[in-house]
Motif scaffolding. Sequence first.
Motif, PDB file in Angstrom:
ATOM      1  N   ILE A 127       0.826  -1.212   0.000  1.00  0.00           N
ATOM      2  CA  ILE A 127       0.000   0.000   0.000  1.00  0.00           C
ATOM      3  C   ILE A 127       0.858   1.259   0.000  1.00  0.00           C
ATOM      4  O   ILE A 127       0.630   2.186  -0.766  1.00  0.00           O
ATOM      5  CB  ILE A 127      -0.939   0.002   1.224  1.00  0.00           C
ATOM      6  N   GLU A 128       1.858   1.288   0.864  1.00  0.00           N
ATOM      7  CA  GLU A 128       2.624   2.524   1.031  1.00  0.00           C
ATOM      8  C   GLU A 128       4.051   2.189   1.405  1.00  0.00           C
ATOM      9  O   GLU A 128       4.330   1.175   2.071  1.00  0.00           O
ATOM     10  CB  GLU A 128       1.996   3.399   2.122  1.00  0.00           C
ATOM     11  N   GLU A 129       4.979   3.040   0.960  1.00  0.00           N
ATOM     12  CA  GLU A 129       6.377   2.974   1.361  1.00  0.00           C
ATOM     13  C   GLU A 129       6.749   4.301   2.013  1.00  0.00           C
ATOM     14  O   GLU A 129       6.563   5.360   1.407  1.00  0.00           O
ATOM     15  CB  GLU A 129       7.291   2.697   0.167  1.00  0.00           C
ATOM     16  N   MET A 130       7.272   4.233   3.213  1.00  0.00           N
ATOM     17  CA  MET A 130       7.646   5.434   3.962  1.00  0.00           C
ATOM     18  C   MET A 130       9.148   5.391   4.221  1.00  0.00           C
ATOM     19  O   MET A 130       9.626   4.517   4.949  1.00  0.00           O
ATOM     20  CB  MET A 130       6.878   5.492   5.288  1.00  0.00           C
ATOM     21  N   ASP A 131       9.881   6.304   3.602  1.00  0.00           N
ATOM     22  CA  ASP A 131      11.317   6.339   3.791  1.00  0.00           C
ATOM     23  C   ASP A 131      11.665   7.175   5.018  1.00  0.00           C
ATOM     24  O   ASP A 131      10.923   8.063   5.418  1.00  0.00           O
ATOM     25  CB  ASP A 131      12.025   6.870   2.546  1.00  0.00           C
ATOM     26  N   GLY A 137      -9.781  -4.772   7.901  1.00  0.00           N
ATOM     27  CA  GLY A 137      -8.997  -5.947   7.541  1.00  0.00           C
ATOM     28  C   GLY A 137      -7.716  -6.006   8.341  1.00  0.00           C
ATOM     29  O   GLY A 137      -7.551  -5.338   9.371  1.00  0.00           O
ATOM     30  N   LYS A 138      -6.789  -6.810   7.861  1.00  0.00           N
ATOM     31  CA  LYS A 138      -5.516  -7.038   8.542  1.00  0.00           C
ATOM     32  C   LYS A 138      -4.386  -6.464   7.694  1.00  0.00           C
ATOM     33  O   LYS A 138      -4.350  -6.648   6.475  1.00  0.00           O
ATOM     34  CB  LYS A 138      -5.295  -8.536   8.783  1.00  0.00           C
ATOM     35  N   TYR A 139      -3.464  -5.778   8.371  1.00  0.00           N
ATOM     36  CA  TYR A 139      -2.349  -5.131   7.690  1.00  0.00           C
ATOM     37  C   TYR A 139      -1.059  -5.458   8.425  1.00  0.00           C
ATOM     38  O   TYR A 139      -1.072  -5.939   9.568  1.00  0.00           O
ATOM     39  CB  TYR A 139      -2.557  -3.609   7.630  1.00  0.00           C
ATOM     40  N   LEU A 140       0.041  -5.205   7.748  1.00  0.00           N
ATOM     41  CA  LEU A 140       1.349  -5.474   8.347  1.00  0.00           C
ATOM     42  C   LEU A 140       2.311  -4.362   7.934  1.00  0.00           C
ATOM     43  O   LEU A 140       2.413  -4.020   6.749  1.00  0.00           O
ATOM     44  CB  LEU A 140       1.892  -6.830   7.896  1.00  0.00           C
ATOM     45  N   ILE A 141       2.998  -3.781   8.914  1.00  0.00           N
ATOM     46  CA  ILE A 141       4.068  -2.834   8.631  1.00  0.00           C
ATOM     47  C   ILE A 141       5.391  -3.531   8.931  1.00  0.00           C
ATOM     48  O   ILE A 141       5.536  -4.229   9.944  1.00  0.00           O
ATOM     49  CB  ILE A 141       3.927  -1.533   9.458  1.00  0.00           C
ATOM     50  N   ASP A 164      -2.922   7.358  10.870  1.00  0.00           N
ATOM     51  CA  ASP A 164      -3.757   8.001   9.856  1.00  0.00           C
ATOM     52  C   ASP A 164      -3.785   7.195   8.563  1.00  0.00           C
ATOM     53  O   ASP A 164      -4.817   7.115   7.882  1.00  0.00           O
ATOM     54  CB  ASP A 164      -3.242   9.411   9.571  1.00  0.00           C
ATOM     55  N   LEU A 165      -2.645   6.591   8.218  1.00  0.00           N
ATOM     56  CA  LEU A 165      -2.581   5.805   6.991  1.00  0.00           C
ATOM     57  C   LEU A 165      -3.465   4.568   7.079  1.00  0.00           C
ATOM     58  O   LEU A 165      -4.148   4.204   6.109  1.00  0.00           O
ATOM     59  CB  LEU A 165      -1.127   5.410   6.712  1.00  0.00           C
ATOM     60  N   VAL A 166      -3.473   3.916   8.247  1.00  0.00           N
ATOM     61  CA  VAL A 166      -4.297   2.720   8.413  1.00  0.00           C
ATOM     62  C   VAL A 166      -5.775   3.086   8.537  1.00  0.00           C
ATOM     63  O   VAL A 166      -6.653   2.359   8.061  1.00  0.00           O
ATOM     64  CB  VAL A 166      -3.825   1.915   9.636  1.00  0.00           C
ATOM     65  N   MET A 167      -6.058   4.223   9.165  1.00  0.00           N
ATOM     66  CA  MET A 167      -7.445   4.650   9.320  1.00  0.00           C
ATOM     67  C   MET A 167      -8.138   4.863   7.974  1.00  0.00           C
ATOM     68  O   MET A 167      -9.355   4.713   7.858  1.00  0.00           O
ATOM     69  CB  MET A 167      -7.513   5.926  10.152  1.00  0.00           C
ATOM     70  N   LYS A 168      -7.367   5.219   6.957  1.00  0.00           N
ATOM     71  CA  LYS A 168      -7.949   5.447   5.636  1.00  0.00           C
ATOM     72  C   LYS A 168      -8.276   4.159   4.890  1.00  0.00           C
ATOM     73  O   LYS A 168      -8.977   4.191   3.877  1.00  0.00           O
ATOM     74  CB  LYS A 168      -6.992   6.288   4.792  1.00  0.00           C
ATOM     75  N   LEU A 194       3.961  -0.803   4.199  1.00  0.00           N
ATOM     76  CA  LEU A 194       2.649  -1.197   4.706  1.00  0.00           C
ATOM     77  C   LEU A 194       2.015  -2.140   3.699  1.00  0.00           C
ATOM     78  O   LEU A 194       1.884  -1.801   2.512  1.00  0.00           O
ATOM     79  CB  LEU A 194       1.765   0.026   4.928  1.00  0.00           C
ATOM     80  N   TYR A 195       1.623  -3.348   4.174  1.00  0.00           N
ATOM     81  CA  TYR A 195       1.033  -4.365   3.317  1.00  0.00           C
ATOM     82  C   TYR A 195      -0.410  -4.629   3.751  1.00  0.00           C
ATOM     83  O   TYR A 195      -0.729  -4.595   4.948  1.00  0.00           O
ATOM     84  CB  TYR A 195       1.819  -5.678   3.392  1.00  0.00           C
TER      85      TYR A 195
END
Length: 560
Positions: free
Chosen positions: A177-181, A511-515, A503-507, A526-527
């Motif tokens: 979903i997202e990459e945060m450097d 379901g289930k996510y993994l950082i 905030d990123l997960v709230m959007k 974030l997957y």
Amino acid sequence: MSETINTAAQFPTFEKPTVQFNEKGWGPCELPDTFKDVPYQPFSKNDRLGKICDWTSTSNNDKKYQNKYASSFGTGNQYSYYHEEDETTFHLVDTARVQKPPHQRGRFRNMRNSRSGRGRNARGGLNTHGMTTLSGKNVKARDPRHGRGMGKKFGHRGPPPKMRESSVAVRADWASIEEMDFPRLIKLSLPNIKEGVDIATCGTLEYYDKTYDRINVKNEKPLQKIDRIVHTVTTTDDPVIRRLSKTVGNVFATDAILATIMCSTRSNYSWDIVIEKVGDKIFMDKRDHTEFDLLTVNESSVEPPTDDDSSCNSPRNLAIEATFINHNFSQQVLKTGDQEAKYKFEEPNPFISEDEDIQVASVGYRYKKWELGSDIVLVARCEHDGVLQTPSGEPQFMSIKALNEWDSKLANGVEWRQKLDTQRGAVLANELRNNACKLAKWTVQAVLAGSDQLKLGYVSRINPRDHSRHVILGTQQFKPHEFATQINLSMDNAWGVLRCIIDLVMKQKDGKYLIMKDPNKPIIRLYDIPDNTFDSDDSDDGEGDDEGFQQVYNYAHNKI
């Protein structure tokens, strides 16, 4: 009239020159056409004049006076002289080599022929059966262990760094979903977050033994093996958080999970956290059978431990050793003999049933909430390790941790037994450089729990080759907020990183996510993972123990 002289023909005419009058200053008002487009170079009488060819000067002298021909006015360089050090293209007319005297050649030839007769080489080493052994001085100069980069050729960068493995294998059905450097995360800030408010307090704490403050290198004390149960229950398995989630908060986690996220920009090793979004609530968990709670060793060092699992100094074995030391040190420095002198919170330990008769480690749990803005209320379980009785009778809660020395030569560190008593600041600075992430996480956990003191112990191996026996060489204490300032840890940035992920997960949808921290890059990913991911792991171990702490148990009982 005919003899009249023509004066105009005899004398030349005179034209008056135009004189420019500068009302605002002195000098001409306009530049003559003759001097247009001509470069101007300021000149001073003190400036050295450049030479067309300098036959006497050498490159060594020019290094001392690099600005010898530079002008002292302005920055113009139209007429500046630069001495070219590279004179490989210049050749003298006379290229004949200077011949050495005959007696010099014979002298060196005799020396070469007489080496075997004297039994010594040019560097003073003995020659035995054709084998040349260098003297101690030369061995130290040539041994690569005595100096990093010594003996390498110019431009040689050494072997490439080893690729680390990720904490969990990324599966094909996971959606990124997202990459945060890290450069972006470091710039985040969430100021003005107030201290957390207690919702519930549980557990029992033992008092700190002040005699351990008098320990030093000359008065060391052996580290004891204390067989006590340490609970590392994740968020959704905590009965108190389950109870509180019905009425308070919408984001739930433990202090260890929060510290990992808040200090993520200092981490080098890979880690992962599972996040479940149910409606407007978020639950942050660690995976089952994971090594999440193991303490890293020399994670941020320039030369981290080698990846050799057979060695006791591998990253995994050092992590198990460091966790074992922390558990025992945090319990040994407490007054365990007096059963009545304990500080009890309002509720008992939630992870012990009344019919169980087991010895549990001294720990106090604080369930606190924070207002993060935008209707986000964080609820987390924080921990204290001990309590200290002040002269006024008020209790001071403590977070007790231990730094461990394994091998100062391999770790490129400072030898504690020589520097700890006289230069403790140098020892701590070296630990801050090699274990920046671990110390930052300890500080964040102490700040979140509201501990009054952060007690650090210095524990070293008795023998660098023996990883099973240790001694306590000293202790040191700090106030968490002051220590955070000393190590350049910004709580505003820590809250900003946490709020960014929330905030990123709230959007996202429910379901289930993994950082996960990338094992080799400064990136957090974030997957979106299927809801049944990691559920099959429950059948691997009926007791449900943490894989990391099972290894610590085996280490304590000499099973590994």
